[in-house]
Design a protein around this motif. Structure first.
Motif, PDB file in Angstrom:
ATOM      1  N   HIS A 261       0.837  -1.206   0.000  1.00  0.00           N
ATOM      2  CA  HIS A 261       0.000   0.000   0.000  1.00  0.00           C
ATOM      3  C   HIS A 261       0.872   1.256   0.000  1.00  0.00           C
ATOM      4  CE1 HIS A 261      -3.319   2.683   0.774  1.00  0.00           C
ATOM      5  NE2 HIS A 261      -2.729   3.122   1.875  1.00  0.00           N
ATOM      6  N   PHE A 262       1.963   1.241   0.759  1.00  0.00           N
ATOM      7  CA  PHE A 262       2.881   2.381   0.771  1.00  0.00           C
ATOM      8  C   PHE A 262       3.454   2.612  -0.623  1.00  0.00           C
ATOM      9  CE2 PHE A 262       7.484   3.362   0.877  1.00  0.00           C
ATOM     10  CZ  PHE A 262       7.390   4.715   1.140  1.00  0.00           C
ATOM     11  N   ILE A 263       3.886   1.545  -1.291  1.00  0.00           N
ATOM     12  CA  ILE A 263       4.480   1.683  -2.625  1.00  0.00           C
ATOM     13  C   ILE A 263       3.457   2.244  -3.611  1.00  0.00           C
ATOM     14  CG2 ILE A 263       5.418   0.390  -4.577  1.00  0.00           C
ATOM     15  CD1 ILE A 263       6.749  -1.470  -2.515  1.00  0.00           C
ATOM     16  N   GLN A 264       2.225   1.732  -3.551  1.00  0.00           N
ATOM     17  CA  GLN A 264       1.176   2.225  -4.449  1.00  0.00           C
ATOM     18  C   GLN A 264       0.904   3.705  -4.220  1.00  0.00           C
ATOM     19  OE1 GLN A 264      -2.206  -0.462  -3.820  1.00  0.00           O
ATOM     20  NE2 GLN A 264      -1.895  -1.263  -5.884  1.00  0.00           N
ATOM     21  N   THR A 265       0.842   4.105  -2.954  1.00  0.00           N
ATOM     22  CA  THR A 265       0.573   5.507  -2.633  1.00  0.00           C
ATOM     23  C   THR A 265       1.729   6.390  -3.075  1.00  0.00           C
ATOM     24  OG1 THR A 265      -0.707   4.791  -0.705  1.00  0.00           O
ATOM     25  CG2 THR A 265      -0.054   7.103  -0.783  1.00  0.00           C
ATOM     26  N   PHE A 266       2.945   5.934  -2.865  1.00  0.00           N
ATOM     27  CA  PHE A 266       4.118   6.701  -3.276  1.00  0.00           C
ATOM     28  C   PHE A 266       4.121   6.900  -4.792  1.00  0.00           C
ATOM     29  CE2 PHE A 266       8.486   7.502  -4.410  1.00  0.00           C
ATOM     30  CZ  PHE A 266       8.951   8.315  -3.386  1.00  0.00           C
ATOM     31  N   GLU A 267       3.806   5.838  -5.533  1.00  0.00           N
ATOM     32  CA  GLU A 267       3.771   5.937  -6.988  1.00  0.00           C
ATOM     33  C   GLU A 267       2.708   6.925  -7.455  1.00  0.00           C
ATOM     34  OE1 GLU A 267       3.220   1.842  -8.062  1.00  0.00           O
ATOM     35  OE2 GLU A 267       5.369   1.538  -8.425  1.00  0.00           O
ATOM     36  N   LYS A 268       1.587   6.986  -6.728  1.00  0.00           N
ATOM     37  CA  LYS A 268       0.533   7.937  -7.079  1.00  0.00           C
ATOM     38  C   LYS A 268       1.016   9.371  -6.900  1.00  0.00           C
ATOM     39  CE  LYS A 268      -4.158   9.327  -5.784  1.00  0.00           C
ATOM     40  NZ  LYS A 268      -5.314   9.052  -4.881  1.00  0.00           N
ATOM     41  N   PHE A 269       1.804   9.629  -5.849  1.00  0.00           N
ATOM     42  CA  PHE A 269       2.283  10.979  -5.574  1.00  0.00           C
ATOM     43  C   PHE A 269       3.437  11.377  -6.474  1.00  0.00           C
ATOM     44  CE2 PHE A 269      -0.394  10.847  -1.981  1.00  0.00           C
ATOM     45  CZ  PHE A 269      -0.492  12.115  -1.451  1.00  0.00           C
ATOM     46  N   GLY A 271       4.963   9.342  -9.134  1.00  0.00           N
ATOM     47  CA  GLY A 271       5.042   8.807 -10.480  1.00  0.00           C
ATOM     48  C   GLY A 271       6.080   7.733 -10.698  1.00  0.00           C
ATOM     49  N   CYS A 272       6.624   7.175  -9.619  1.00  0.00           N
ATOM     50  CA  CYS A 272       7.611   6.110  -9.775  1.00  0.00           C
ATOM     51  C   CYS A 272       7.679   5.290  -8.493  1.00  0.00           C
ATOM     52  CB  CYS A 272       8.992   6.673 -10.110  1.00  0.00           C
ATOM     53  SG  CYS A 272       9.731   7.655  -8.783  1.00  0.00           S
ATOM     54  N   HIS A 273       8.265   4.091  -8.612  1.00  0.00           N
ATOM     55  CA  HIS A 273       8.478   3.217  -7.456  1.00  0.00           C
ATOM     56  C   HIS A 273       9.490   3.868  -6.509  1.00  0.00           C
ATOM     57  CE1 HIS A 273       9.806  -0.291  -5.150  1.00  0.00           C
ATOM     58  NE2 HIS A 273       8.717  -0.914  -5.560  1.00  0.00           N
ATOM     59  N   PRO A 274       9.345   3.693  -5.187  1.00  0.00           N
ATOM     60  CA  PRO A 274      10.322   4.287  -4.263  1.00  0.00           C
ATOM     61  C   PRO A 274      11.776   3.933  -4.585  1.00  0.00           C
ATOM     62  CG  PRO A 274       8.446   3.439  -3.037  1.00  0.00           C
ATOM     63  CD  PRO A 274       8.246   3.022  -4.457  1.00  0.00           C
ATOM     64  N   ASP A 275      12.013   2.694  -5.033  1.00  0.00           N
ATOM     65  CA  ASP A 275      13.378   2.274  -5.346  1.00  0.00           C
ATOM     66  C   ASP A 275      13.946   2.998  -6.568  1.00  0.00           C
ATOM     67  OD1 ASP A 275      13.244   0.568  -3.215  1.00  0.00           O
ATOM     68  OD2 ASP A 275      12.856  -1.235  -4.416  1.00  0.00           O
ATOM     69  N   ARG A 276      13.047   3.578  -7.394  1.00  0.00           N
ATOM     70  CA  ARG A 276      13.492   4.247  -8.616  1.00  0.00           C
ATOM     71  C   ARG A 276      13.421   5.765  -8.503  1.00  0.00           C
ATOM     72  NH1 ARG A 276      16.368   1.696 -12.048  1.00  0.00           N
ATOM     73  NH2 ARG A 276      15.604   3.136 -13.647  1.00  0.00           N
ATOM     74  N   TYR A 277      13.074   6.241  -7.343  1.00  0.00           N
ATOM     75  CA  TYR A 277      12.827   7.673  -7.179  1.00  0.00           C
ATOM     76  C   TYR A 277      14.045   8.526  -7.530  1.00  0.00           C
ATOM     77  CZ  TYR A 277      11.861  12.073  -4.716  1.00  0.00           C
ATOM     78  OH  TYR A 277      11.703  13.390  -4.382  1.00  0.00           O
ATOM     79  N   LEU A 278      15.220   8.115  -7.073  1.00  0.00           N
ATOM     80  CA  LEU A 278      16.414   8.927  -7.288  1.00  0.00           C
ATOM     81  C   LEU A 278      16.867   8.945  -8.742  1.00  0.00           C
ATOM     82  CD1 LEU A 278      18.509   8.008  -4.126  1.00  0.00           C
ATOM     83  CD2 LEU A 278      17.028   9.974  -4.499  1.00  0.00           C
ATOM     84  N   THR A 279      16.460   7.940  -9.510  1.00  0.00           N
ATOM     85  CA  THR A 279      16.899   7.873 -10.908  1.00  0.00           C
ATOM     86  C   THR A 279      15.789   8.231 -11.892  1.00  0.00           C
ATOM     87  OG1 THR A 279      16.362   5.496 -10.948  1.00  0.00           O
ATOM     88  CG2 THR A 279      18.636   6.118 -10.441  1.00  0.00           C
ATOM     89  N   ASP A 280      14.529   7.926 -11.559  1.00  0.00           N
ATOM     90  CA  ASP A 280      13.435   8.131 -12.511  1.00  0.00           C
ATOM     91  C   ASP A 280      12.799   9.507 -12.426  1.00  0.00           C
ATOM     92  OD1 ASP A 280      13.900   5.583 -13.254  1.00  0.00           O
ATOM     93  OD2 ASP A 280      11.921   4.784 -12.758  1.00  0.00           O
ATOM     94  N   ALA A 281      12.940  10.199 -11.287  1.00  0.00           N
ATOM     95  CA  ALA A 281      12.250  11.477 -11.124  1.00  0.00           C
ATOM     96  C   ALA A 281      13.192  12.557 -10.589  1.00  0.00           C
ATOM     97  CB  ALA A 281      11.059  11.317 -10.191  1.00  0.00           C
ATOM     98  N   PRO A 282      14.355  12.747 -11.234  1.00  0.00           N
ATOM     99  CA  PRO A 282      15.301  13.735 -10.695  1.00  0.00           C
ATOM    100  C   PRO A 282      14.757  15.149 -10.702  1.00  0.00           C
ATOM    101  CG  PRO A 282      15.965  13.023 -12.890  1.00  0.00           C
ATOM    102  CD  PRO A 282      14.851  12.111 -12.465  1.00  0.00           C
ATOM    103  N   GLU A 283      13.980  15.522 -11.757  1.00  0.00           N
ATOM    104  CA  GLU A 283      13.484  16.893 -11.792  1.00  0.00           C
ATOM    105  C   GLU A 283      12.425  17.136 -10.727  1.00  0.00           C
ATOM    106  OE1 GLU A 283      11.559  14.041 -13.711  1.00  0.00           O
ATOM    107  OE2 GLU A 283      13.056  14.948 -14.997  1.00  0.00           O
TER     108      GLU A 283
END
Length: 301
Positions: A261-269, A271-283
């Protein structure tokens, strides 16, 4: 995109007493995930310059329509958020923050600090403001995202013109914060790491759950529980900067017992999986990081 002024910048200003101690300038150049939850700057005034598109400024108990060429000023502690209208693809705007000075404000700062929540339509003035702010960002790109002497000299004449425009044609926006609403907002901010229910809020504030929901929705345009979730997600992106914390550990710290549920909510906010946050959403990561030189209550837009 953000640029900052630190204490060294202020000390080395070419002006003996800077007319306004600017702390941060941001520019939102394109559509990012619009997360509709209130945020505040507890010690800073905020001036926004709408340079493209139409939108809304959500304020306690009211909604202010925004359009290209509009300027707004918000005193410290004003809960608010910006959003585009449904038919707009994006809304571009600059935001400038400066600190409150109570003991010895300069004449310019005193004029700006004398304004309540206010707005003015100044498309002609914006024609002068936009290229100067763009130049300030281009200079900052070469100086580690910091304001410098040239930036100070460019910005302050614009603030003089802005203050004059507010005094000439600005109008005050009436906001309403009912009793308890602000207390509930801060209570949720301070309890993101433990389970909070409507029943607990009811006992704490001696109000019925339905009354609390109605007060909060009418004031901040969202529900208490949705705002609590938002505050947790805001804290989550700070935890993610620690490479030793897994998604499961972050969820546990935020009183979310279902990791999926945490991962799903994070992706909603974000736009990416928590593990990919630093690489997929730098801007987007740069968009929401707090200023590195000054701790303020900073929430994403």
């Amino acid at each position: 995109m953000f640029i900052y002024a630190d204490e060294k910048t202020l000390r080395e200003s070419p002006l003996a007493q800077p007319p306004v101690p600017i702390r941060q300038i941001s520019f939102l150049p394109r559509q990012l995930p619009w997360i509709r939850y209130p945020y505040t700057y507890d010690h800073s005034y905020e001036i926004s310059f709408i340079i493209n598109g139409n939108g809304q400024l959500m304020l306690p108990g009211t909604v202010l329509p925004l359009s290209q060429g509009q300027i707004t000023i918000l005193p410290p502690g004003t809960a608010h958020y910006f959003c585009k209208t449904e038919d707009e693809r994006t809304m571009e705007y600059y935001v400038l923050l400066f600190d409150r000075e109570e003991s010895n404000p300069t004449p310019l700062q005193a004029r700006l600090q004398g304004l309540d929540v206010s707005t003015t339509a100044a498309p002609g003035l914006m024609l002068a403001i936009e290229p100067v702010l763009l130049a300030v960002f281009q200079i900052a790109d070469q100086r580690n995202k910091r304001l410098d002497r040239i930036s100070w000299e460019l910005i302050h004449p614009l603030l003089e013109l802005t203050a004059e425009e507010f005094i000439r044609s600005g109008r005050r926006i009436q906001t309403t914060v009912p009793m308890y609403a602000d207390d509930i907002l801060h209570y949720l901010q301070q309890n993101i790491c433990r389970k909070v229910t409507m029943e607990e809020l009811s006992r704490t504030f001696h109000l019925s759950p339905s009354h609390i929901s109605r007060i909060f929705m009418n004031t901040y345009h969202t529900s208490p529980i949705h705002y609590l979730i938002y505050c947790r997600m805001r804290q989550a992106r700070t935890y993610i900067l620690d490479p030793h914390l897994s998604a499961r550990e972050i969820a546990s710290r935020l009183a979310i017992h279902n990791t999926h549920h945490f991962i799903q909510t994070f992706e909603k906010f974000y736009g990416c999986h928590p593990d990919r946050y630093l690489t997929d959403a730098p801007e987007f990561r740069n968009f929401i990081e707090p200023p590195p030189t000054k701790q303020v209550e900073f929430d994403l837009l």
